[in-house]
Design a protein around this motif. Structure first.
Motif, short mmCIF file in Angstrom:
data_model
loop_
_atom_site.label_atom_id
_atom_site.label_comp_id
_atom_site.label_asym_id
_atom_site.label_seq_id
_atom_site.Cartn_x
_atom_site.Cartn_y
_atom_site.Cartn_z
N LYS A 1 -16.64 71.22 14.32
CA LYS A 1 -16.63 69.93 14.10
C LYS A 1 -16.72 68.93 15.46
N PRO A 2 -17.52 67.92 15.11
CA PRO A 2 -17.78 67.15 16.31
C PRO A 2 -16.42 66.29 16.56
N LYS A 3 -16.37 65.43 17.67
CA LYS A 3 -15.50 64.74 18.02
C LYS A 3 -15.51 63.14 17.77
N SER B 1 -19.18 59.51 20.09
CA SER B 1 -19.05 60.99 19.89
C SER B 1 -19.87 61.62 20.77
N PRO B 2 -19.28 62.71 21.61
CA PRO B 2 -19.86 63.49 22.55
C PRO B 2 -20.92 64.51 21.99
N THR B 3 -21.57 63.78 20.87
CA THR B 3 -22.63 64.93 20.18
C THR B 3 -23.99 64.36 20.46
N ILE C 1 -9.88 47.52 26.39
CA ILE C 1 -9.35 48.63 26.70
C ILE C 1 -10.17 49.93 26.39
N THR C 2 -10.61 50.56 27.48
CA THR C 2 -11.39 51.89 27.30
C THR C 2 -10.74 53.00 27.11
N LEU C 3 -11.08 53.78 25.94
CA LEU C 3 -10.24 54.77 25.64
C LEU C 3 -11.38 56.21 25.61
N GLY C 4 -11.00 57.32 25.62
CA GLY C 4 -11.73 58.51 25.71
C GLY C 4 -12.22 58.96 27.11
N ASN D 1 -31.74 61.77 39.61
CA ASN D 1 -30.37 62.11 39.02
C ASN D 1 -30.03 63.46 39.59
N TRP D 2 -28.87 63.67 40.79
CA TRP D 2 -28.71 64.68 41.53
C TRP D 2 -27.87 65.69 41.09
N ASN D 3 -26.87 65.49 40.33
CA ASN D 3 -25.88 66.35 39.68
C ASN D 3 -25.46 65.82 38.62
N ILE D 4 -24.83 66.68 37.60
CA ILE D 4 -24.41 66.42 36.37
C ILE D 4 -23.18 67.41 35.97
N GLY D 5 -21.93 66.58 35.59
CA GLY D 5 -20.94 66.97 35.06
C GLY D 5 -20.30 66.54 33.42
N GLN D 6 -19.22 66.94 33.23
CA GLN D 6 -18.83 66.82 31.63
C GLN D 6 -17.29 67.03 31.83
N ASP D 7 -16.66 65.89 31.09
CA ASP D 7 -15.10 65.94 31.20
C ASP D 7 -14.64 66.76 30.06
N ASN D 8 -13.55 66.72 29.73
CA ASN D 8 -12.78 67.50 28.67
C ASN D 8 -12.90 66.96 27.26
N ASN D 9 -13.42 65.62 27.47
CA ASN D 9 -13.58 64.73 26.20
C ASN D 9 -14.96 64.79 25.74
#
Length: 956
Positions: A629-631, A671-673, A644-647, A46-54
């Motif tokens: 609070k988590p999302k 949940s991105p927890t 339908i994919t959400l998030g 695994n060469w790289n990691i990122g995170q989106d706004n959600n």
């Protein structure tokens, strides 16, 4: 004492967003969670990691792009199926990726599924046949820069421009919004306005690969190399960064790193995991395979939006919970189940099931393991300081510890713990396996005095006041009085209940120097004057809204630590008020030692908690974003033939309409927890199908079948491991009615009903008219039938009358026949008499008579003969009989053709019911002849002896 009713550390932080400052603890290890290939179903590296706004995480993996939403993993492959070596997520949510001969971006389509758009197609294949690996991607000044070894490809406004490497690029980095690239000939280059400018004096790094560049100060840049260690570029000069961190990397090589909130540096190594150091190069933490990582080669590191650390490994992925106020001493520090801990003489001592272990308190914990105190290898229940001596309550006895070894064995029985005896200075009592023993402090130290007689039960839960020794054993307590010489118990009383309200005793503890007895969260004290237990309302009120506790302990800061349902909580005391803190300790649930609450509070930053698998360190002063609070997300919304994919960082879709044939729906939640995922729970409600929210569950899937048409709203919320709930996430959808319940169908039904009513009404009216017509016809018919019936009855009556007349006539005829037959028989008789007279007259001798007499006699004879010859009554009788019985004779002749005329006459006479004698006279035969004729007639008619001849003839 007053309780501030809160289940969170500071309630303010659950309601508002603040800026949190990262904190890396230099004591213990953070919680580490490893994800293996079987978990994420991808390649090893695994060469790289990122995170989106959600909050979704993305990993550049050998098998493609991996996405992790906290509940499930998804994999997206490049068109040429090569590995993804880098990724970058821009502000628009596009996920730019690069691999071998391929680069582009993923973005969600109208159904939320990530679809790939290739930018490599913009490269002129006639000029550049091989793009090679794309190793780095940067987003800078509205440009997306893809860097390979030979070129950089700059994408802006839908167009691609190319900058060729002066010789060969290694890697590239963004520092303070500036892009730097390493060239193996020109050194480090700065990219500005489409051109490259060399940084002075950086060619000294040409013989090594630069894997990272980070700003230590406005004009001071840290440079991380693969094999040469760490350098600092300052005032146009490159020089080694001679620090503890540099020494580590020079031995283990480095593959870059990352920055934690501009305070700490994470440095990846090839051979020995990672280190975290401060901006002075001092190592704060060292995490490797021995300490929990599944692989020692760390290819990349990433800090997520909650200041937790993610590591891309040469084989797998690791999550390091740096944001937690907890760190742990476990198997990597060579300690197991912890029953007690204490700081003494510059060392931290820990009592475990294997013995007592110790570690220097003021030295760094990052490398050293705990050492075993010699002579304590056995179950150690307690370690405590008594009158400046360190005493261990061990399975092998009461042991005195000094430094790293046992210096004295006071007594050889197994002990649970020791306490000072009030009003007896220098005397202590210990709970051992056989009851209690007395110890005395002498000039030579603590010495064993005697075993207390009269009681042999033991427990680790006991307290003393000025009058009694109180022992909790099972769910009862014992009140015991020590004799004045401390050699025996002068009185012992067992108490099973404190009041009539509650049975059993939950815990025994001393708070603020007073002994309290707890049952069902109600706290009682004992009154010697009244010999009863009375409740302390103030203390009980503190635990009013707390689950029933089973143990309570007051620490050195007057905080009240309590255990409940294998979980831990604390009432933190500040300004004589208590704040209930539960959320941070939920991660310890199930790991506490049963019946041995071990909390050692040195100060507010150093609190040690004994666990079944080691020791936890808790810093209560660290303000953490775990209180935010988590999302929650409805990750996918599926129904037959579509999902339908959400998030996926797309705009939230509006109302979704699905056909009635697809009324079987399925939801997955996420949940991105990422902290303590096994304790993340979901609750959902489908309005208006569900009346209330579901129970909390770790299951992240829900299906509904056979939903009726209508508008629905699916709500989901998440509760993280700290017990904090998210705001509901909502998806609305509409199930269209089936065609036969559609609005247009109902309109059609209405029209059809109107038409049907019209037709039916007309038909009813027609039927009414028709019924009236038929009713008239029917009445006419009934009238005619009645008339016809009357006529028929009249006719039948006439026929009956005629029949009666005929019968009467027939009777008359038969009577006449009978009379005629009788008359005929009289005539026959008369003729017979007359024939007799004639014979008599013939016998007279007429010659002897005179002529007159002779004449008279002759005249008389002639008259008689004339009378006999002229009488035709017999022939008339026969003719009459045949005319009257013609039909009978005809039927008889047709039925029996061989019958003779004489037999027909006989049949007629028999039908007329004439006697044998009458028949013999008429037929001029004897009665025997009549019987013979009857016999012959019966034979010809085929009658047996039992059948009546006359009855048969009447039936013909």
């Amino acid at each position: 004492m007053k309780l501030t009713k809160s289940y969170f550390y500071i309630t303010f932080f659950t309601l508002f967003t603040i800026t949190f400052f990262g904190q890396v603890k230099d004591i213990g290890l953070p919680d580490i969670r490893n994800y293996r290939r079987n978990d994420y179903k991808g390649g090893t590296q695994n060469w790289n990691i990122g995170q989106d706004n959600n909050g979704n995480l993305y990993f550049a993996n050998n098998n493609g792009l991996l996405q992790f939403d906290g509940s499930s993993w998804r994999k997206y492959a490049l068109p040429n199926r090569t590995s993804v070596r880098c990724l970058k997520i821009d502000d628009s949510g596009k996920i730019y990726v690069g691999g071998y001969n391929e680069f582009g971006y993923f973005q969600p389509d109208n159904k939320g599924k990530l679809t790939y758009t290739s930018l490599a197609k913009l490269v002129d294949k006639n000029k550049i046949k091989i793009i090679d690996f794309i190793w780095k991607i940067h987003s800078l000044n509205n440009e997306i820069i893809f860097q390979s070894f030979a070129r950089t490809y700059i994408y802006k406004n839908g167009k691609l421009s190319i900058i060729k490497a002066p010789k060969r690029f290694q890697f590239s980095f963004v520092v303070n919004q500036k892009l730097y690239l390493q060239d193996i000939e020109k050194g480090i280059l700065e990219y500005k306005n489409g051109k490259l400018y060399a940084l002075p004096n950086t060619t000294t790094l040409n013989n090594t690969e630069v894997w990272g560049m980070y700003a230590l100060a406005p004009n001071k840049t840290l440079i991380i190399t693969l094999e040469k260690g760490l350098f600092v570029y300052e005032n146009n000069t490159v020089k080694p960064w001679n620090t503890e961190a540099n020494n580590f990397l020079r031995k283990n090589n480095s593959l870059g790193g990352t920055i934690i909130n501009n305070k700490f540096i994470v440095l990846n190594s090839v051979l020995d995991g990672i280190i975290i150091c401060d901006f002075n190069g001092k190592i704060i933490q060292h995490i490797n395979r021995k300490k929990g990582l599944q692989n020692n080669t760390v290819l990349t590191s990433f800090i997520d939006n909650k200041n937790n650390l993610w590591l891309g490994l040469d084989n797998g992925i690791a999550f390091v919970n740096e944001s937690s106020p907890f760190t742990y001493f476990g198997f990597s520090y060579d300690i197991s189940t912890v029953y007690a801990s204490v700081v003494y003489g510059g060392n931290l001592y820990v009592a475990t099931n294997q013995g007592v272990f110790y570690h220097a308190w003021n030295n760094s914990f990052k490398e050293d393991v705990f050492k075993l105190v010699e002579g304590t290898t056995a179950q150690s229940w307690n370690v405590q300081v008594i009158d400046n001596e360190l005493i261990c309550a061990n399975n092998r006895g009461a042991l005195v510890i000094n430094g790293g070894k046992v210096t004295k064995i006071i007594e050889t029985k197994g002990y649970f713990g020791f306490k000072q005896i009030p009003n007896h200075p220098g005397f202590f009592i210990g709970s051992n396996y056989d009851g209690f023993a007395i110890f005395e402090k002498t000039s030579s130290g603590l010495t064993f005095k005697n075993q207390v007689a009269g009681f042999d039960k033991s427990s680790n839960s006991f307290e003393l006041d000025n009058l009694y020794l109180w022992l909790k054993k099972d769910e009862s307590i014992y009140r015991m009085t020590l004799s004045e010489d401390l050699k025996r118990f002068s009185s012992i009383k067992k108490i099973d209940r404190l009041t009539n309200t509650y049975n059993n005793i939950g815990s025994l503890q001393k708070i603020d120097g007073k002994i309290y007895f707890q049952t069902h969260n109600h706290f009682y004290k004992y009154s010697e004057e009244q010999d009863l237990f009375y409740e302390d309302k103030a203390l009980s009120s503190l635990f009013k809204n707390i689950p029933t506790i089973n143990a309570l302990q007051e620490d050195s800061q007057s905080n009240l630590w309590y255990a409940f349902n294998e979980s831990l909580g604390v009432l933190m005391k500040q300004n004589n008020k208590y704040t209930n803190v539960v959320a941070p300790f939920s991660n310890l649930t199930g790991n506490l030692v049963s019946n041995y609450l071990s909390v050692n509070t040195i100060d507010s930053k150093n609190i040690f908690i004994g666990l079944t698998d080691g020791l936890a360190h808790y810093d209560s002063e660290i303000l953490k974003n775990f209180v935010t609070k988590p999302k929650a997300f409805i990750r996918t919304f599926s129904f037959p033939k579509d999902t339908i994919t959400l998030g996926n960082n797309q705009k939230k879709s509006g109302n979704i309409r699905i056909p009635y044939s697809s009324n079987h729906v399925r939801f997955t939640f996420s949940s991105p927890t990422y902290e303590n995922l096994e304790n993340v729970e979901f609750s959902y409600q489908l309005e208006p199908f569900d009346d209330k929210w579901s129970n909390w569950s770790t299951i992240s899937i829900k299906e509904y079948t056979n939903l009726r048409e209508g508008d629905y709203k699916m709500n989901v919320k998440v509760r993280n491991s700290y017990g904090i709930q998210s705001e509901p996430y909502t998806v609305t959808f509409t199930i269209s009615p089936p065609w036969y319940r559609h609005f247009l169908a109902f309109m059609l039904y209405f029209v059809l009903i109107v038409i049907a009513i019209y037709i039916i009404s007309n038909r009813i009216q027609m039927k009414i008219r028709k019924n009236k017509y038929y009713e008239t016809i029917e009445q006419r018919r009934l009238y005619l039938e009645k008339e016809s019936k009357i006529r028929q009855e009249q006719y039948d009556l006439e026929k009956e009358i005629e029949k009666l007349k005929n019968d009467k006539l027939q009777i008359k005829i038969l009577a006449k026949d009978k009379e005629l037959v009788n008359n005929s028989l009289q005539v026959v008789k008369k003729n017979k008499v007359l024939n007799g007279i004639i014979h008599k007259l013939k016998e007279i001798d007429v010659e002897a008579l005179d002529d007159s007499t002779k004449f008279q006699v002759s005249k008389l004879n002639k008259s008689i003969v004339k009378e006999v010859n002229t009488d035709k009554s017999w022939k008339d009788l026969e003719k009459h009989i045949k005319n009257v019985h013609f039909e009978f004779l005809k039927r008889l002749k047709e039925k029996y053709p061989t019958i003779s005329p004489r037999e027909l006459d006989l049949s007629t006479y028999l039908l007329m019911n004439m006697s044998t004698k009458e028949i013999a006279e008429i037929m001029n035969i004897s009665t025997g002849g009549v019987e013979l004729a009857r016999y012959r007639l019966r034979k010809k008619l085929g009658l047996n002896k039992k059948e009546n001849l006359i009855g048969f003839l009447m039936s013909v």
